[in-house]
Design an enzyme around this catalytic site. Structure first.
Site, short mmCIF file in Angstrom:
data_model
loop_
_atom_site.label_atom_id
_atom_site.label_comp_id
_atom_site.label_asym_id
_atom_site.label_seq_id
_atom_site.Cartn_x
_atom_site.Cartn_y
_atom_site.Cartn_z
N ASP A 24 46.52 42.55 46.72
CA ASP A 24 45.25 42.00 47.18
C ASP A 24 44.96 42.56 48.57
O ASP A 24 45.84 42.54 49.43
CB ASP A 24 45.36 40.47 47.25
CG ASP A 24 44.23 39.77 46.53
OD1 ASP A 24 43.08 39.95 46.98
OD2 ASP A 24 44.49 39.06 45.56
N ASP A 40 39.28 41.78 48.19
CA ASP A 40 38.70 40.46 48.42
C ASP A 40 37.31 40.59 49.05
O ASP A 40 37.11 41.39 49.96
CB ASP A 40 39.64 39.72 49.38
CG ASP A 40 39.43 38.23 49.42
OD1 ASP A 40 39.58 37.58 48.38
OD2 ASP A 40 39.15 37.72 50.52
N GLU A 80 35.87 42.26 44.58
CA GLU A 80 35.31 40.96 44.24
C GLU A 80 33.86 40.93 44.71
O GLU A 80 33.59 41.05 45.90
CB GLU A 80 36.14 39.90 44.98
CG GLU A 80 35.81 38.50 44.56
CD GLU A 80 36.35 37.46 45.52
OE1 GLU A 80 36.68 36.37 45.07
OE2 GLU A 80 36.44 37.74 46.73
N HIS A 85 42.57 32.96 40.01
CA HIS A 85 43.13 31.85 40.78
C HIS A 85 42.07 30.96 41.42
O HIS A 85 42.41 29.98 42.06
CB HIS A 85 44.03 32.44 41.88
CG HIS A 85 43.23 33.26 42.85
ND1 HIS A 85 42.65 34.46 42.50
CD2 HIS A 85 42.87 33.03 44.14
CE1 HIS A 85 41.99 34.94 43.54
NE2 HIS A 85 42.11 34.09 44.54
N ASP A 86 40.81 31.32 41.29
CA ASP A 86 39.73 30.53 41.88
C ASP A 86 38.95 29.74 40.83
O ASP A 86 37.89 29.18 41.15
CB ASP A 86 38.72 31.44 42.61
CG ASP A 86 39.32 32.09 43.84
OD1 ASP A 86 40.20 31.49 44.48
OD2 ASP A 86 38.89 33.24 44.16
#
Ligand code: GLC
Ligand code: CA
Length: 590
Positions: free
Chosen positions: A104, A211, A270, A347-348
């Site tokens: 990440d 991210d 993202e 994960h969100d």
């Protein structure tokens, strides 16, 4: 172009990615928290599933305000997770098995504990002052001090934090412990490239999930956002910092100066707040060399509240919405040199079985397999989130707010509690929404076996986050043994996808009966080959008409689907009956 790329496609187009959330994957040393040796112990499991690429969510040094998305040192590992050497071992173990590994890349902000920020905040003339975004206060007519803009942060409240020592505010789009970096500053960009990127690329990582990839260029004006919610001073402001004026320049620079020096590194960005396909294409064109692909969020935003309310105020929705969104983000690359992704968890997000299908005891397994069939038939790089392969579901409805851990969810709960003076009805609705949409749903410990705490940890007091009540019934060990388990179905679907990469991984997409609220039927085509997918999104039998003749049954999510289909074919040509949450895949021209 899509066509020529099927000849010798880059590895990141055909690889199946598995996302690991380190805290919740596997604890190796009994402290209740997942760790890198834990991941290492499961690489063979991932190989067995058919995974080609592992994405490890942040394992960097961090005070863990936001589960590691607040990084205090890019070149160190969060000690409870392990060491840099552990990461080197993990990279090696993956590579040995032909698995790539991506990390990440969190470079919109750092932790306020990062040495860069400590220097930046130390004085106005510190050389790193300009590495973050500092602004003087504004003053109202009556002399009250006001922040530089009225922007609303993601984790409740405003985006500016006042620093008493130097008399200025710094910007934080997320928590106040996560100050935003100033990408306008060339020196800062160079520091990011070396510390966050080259450091790990030189150790052999194969790329990054990036991210908040469209938030780095905030412009230089810093204007107030329009008032859309009168109740608050702070207003949604993403239009000011997403897809800003220099964003493509920054990404091209990152590619040219860093990524292009490493053999075909993969990037997946993202990309929130970007509903226009033309805008998305600006990031993912192959020739433009910015990003390999992005996560466009329409599919996981389904059911979330609007800007005006809040993402955690659940809105009921109907199947045509999902079908339209899937179609849109499948089709937008057709005839271009762009690339797309297929994902419905991370994960969100809440778990897909609970959000898009049914997690009721009678339908949980059928739903998980039906969704697996759908996902494996979609064009783009396929992403699976840990636990999805065994059909993990959302937290039980009776868990209370004290079982939740996420900074975003807790922040929202608190803000509603305060603004409504603890109104029971309002808070019940928040809890109902968090149970569907909350990020914690994805962060429960992985269910490895039926022993205490799902085999995730040997710690007597259990793991850092409560284990799902269902673990004895739903776990990896059990599913590895059962030939018709969700895991085995995912495994066979991944294998099928690889066997028919042309039509499943690369084909064009066509949806039928868009308005039908019960079934989802789509076709994938490539050359003379066609695949048709028929899915039942209800708990009742549904009759469907296959859109073409000449289709051969290929696979179904019910064990007896082949037999059933044969009978139906003899009786009725193209008519079929799909049982509750059943999915089938047909092919022609193979
Ligand atoms: C991304 C991450 C999320 C994190 C945020 C701030 O949206 O996926 O988990 O909270 O960025 O870094
Ligand atoms: Ca541990």
């Amino acid at each position: 172009m899509t066509d020529s790329s099927t000849e010798r496609p880059p590895w990141w187009k055909t690889g199946v990615v598995y996302q690991i959330y380190p805290a919740s994957f596997k604890d190796s040393n009994g402290d209740g928290l997942g760790d890198i040796p834990g991941i290492l112990s499961k690489v063979d499991y991932l190989k067995e599933l058919g995974i080609d690429i592992v994405w490890v969510s942040p394992m960097f040094d961090s005070p863990q305000i936001d589960m590691g998305y607040d990084i205090s040192n890019y070149e160190e590992v969060y000690r409870p997770y392990g060491t840099v050497k552990d990461m080197e071992d993990l990279i090696e173990a993956c590579h040995k098995r032909g698995i790539r590994l991506i990390l990440d890349l969190v470079i919109n902000h750092t932790s306020d504990q990062h040495a860069w920020f400590q220097e930046s905040r130390s004085s106005k003339d510190n050389p790193k002052r300009d590495w973050y975004i500092w602004k003087p206060p504004r003053y109202a007519e009556d002399g009250t001090r006001l922040p530089p803009t009225n922007w609303r942060s993601y984790f409740s409240g405003g985006t500016w934090e006042y620093d008493d020592d130097t008399g200025e505010y710094y910007l934080h789009l997320f928590a106040k412990e996560m100050p935003d970096l100033n990408w306008e500053n060339e020196e800062l960009r160079q520091a990011v490239y070396s510390s966050a990127m080259r450091f790990w690329l030189d150790k052999g990582v194969d790329g990054f999930r990036i991210d908040c990839v469209n938030m780095y260029s905030k412009g230089v004006e810093f204007l107030d956002a329009p008032i859309v919610d009168e109740r608050f001073y702070e207003q949604p402001a993403w239009m000011f910092y997403c897809n800003g004026p220099r964003i493509h320049e920054f990404l091209r620079e990152m590619n040219e100066q860093v990524l292009s020096h490493y053999d075909d590194a993969m990037t997946v960005g993202e990309l929130p707040h970007t509903p226009d396909p033309k805008k998305v294409l600006e990031y993912v064109g192959l020739r433009d060399k910015q990003l390999s692909m992005v996560f466009q969020f329409d599919v996981v935003n389904i059911g979330q509240g609007t800007q005006l309310s809040h993402k955690y105020l659940f809105q009921p929705w109907k199947l045509p919405l999902l079908k339209g969104i899937v179609a849109k983000w499948q089709q937008f690359i057709e005839g271009t040199d762009g690339w797309t992704t297929a994902f419905c968890e991370n994960h969100d997000q809440g778990r897909s079985v609970s959000r898009y299908a049914s997690d009721a005891p009678a339908y949980r397994v059928a739903s998980a397999k039906m969704l697996a069939l759908m996902m494996c038939a979609l064009t783009g790089t396929l992403f699976i989130y840990q636990g999805q392969e065994i059909g993990m579901i959302n937290v039980p409805k009776n868990w209370s707010i004290t079982d939740y851990k996420d900074v975003e969810s807790l922040g929202f709960y608190k803000s509603v509690a305060t603004s409504t003076n603890n109104d029971k009805e309002a808070l019940d609705y928040v809890m109902r929404s968090l149970q569907i949409l909350g990020r914690d749903n994805a962060r429960l410990p992985m269910q490895w076996d039926g022993s205490a705490f799902a085999g995730f940890t040997e710690r007597k007091d259990g793991p850092w986050m409560r284990v799902h009540d269902l673990y004895a019934e739903n776990n990896v060990e059990k599913q590895l043994d059962e030939p018709d388990s969700t895991f085995q179905f995912w495994k066979s679907m991944i294998a099928l996808r690889k066997q028919h990469l042309d039509v499943l991984n690369f084909g064009t997409f066509e949806v039928f009966e868009l308005d039908n609220e019960h079934t989802f039927i789509f076709a994938k085509k490539h050359g003379l080959k066609t695949a048709v997918v028929a899915l039942n999104f209800t708990g009742e039998d549904q009759h469907v008409l296959l859109p073409f003749g000449g289709l051969e049954f290929c696979v179904g999510s019910y064990g007896d689907a082949a037999v059933q289909d044969k009978k139906e074919k003899e009786g009725g040509g193209r008519r079929r009956t799909l049982r509750p949450w059943e999915g089938r895949l047909y092919m022609a021209g193979c």
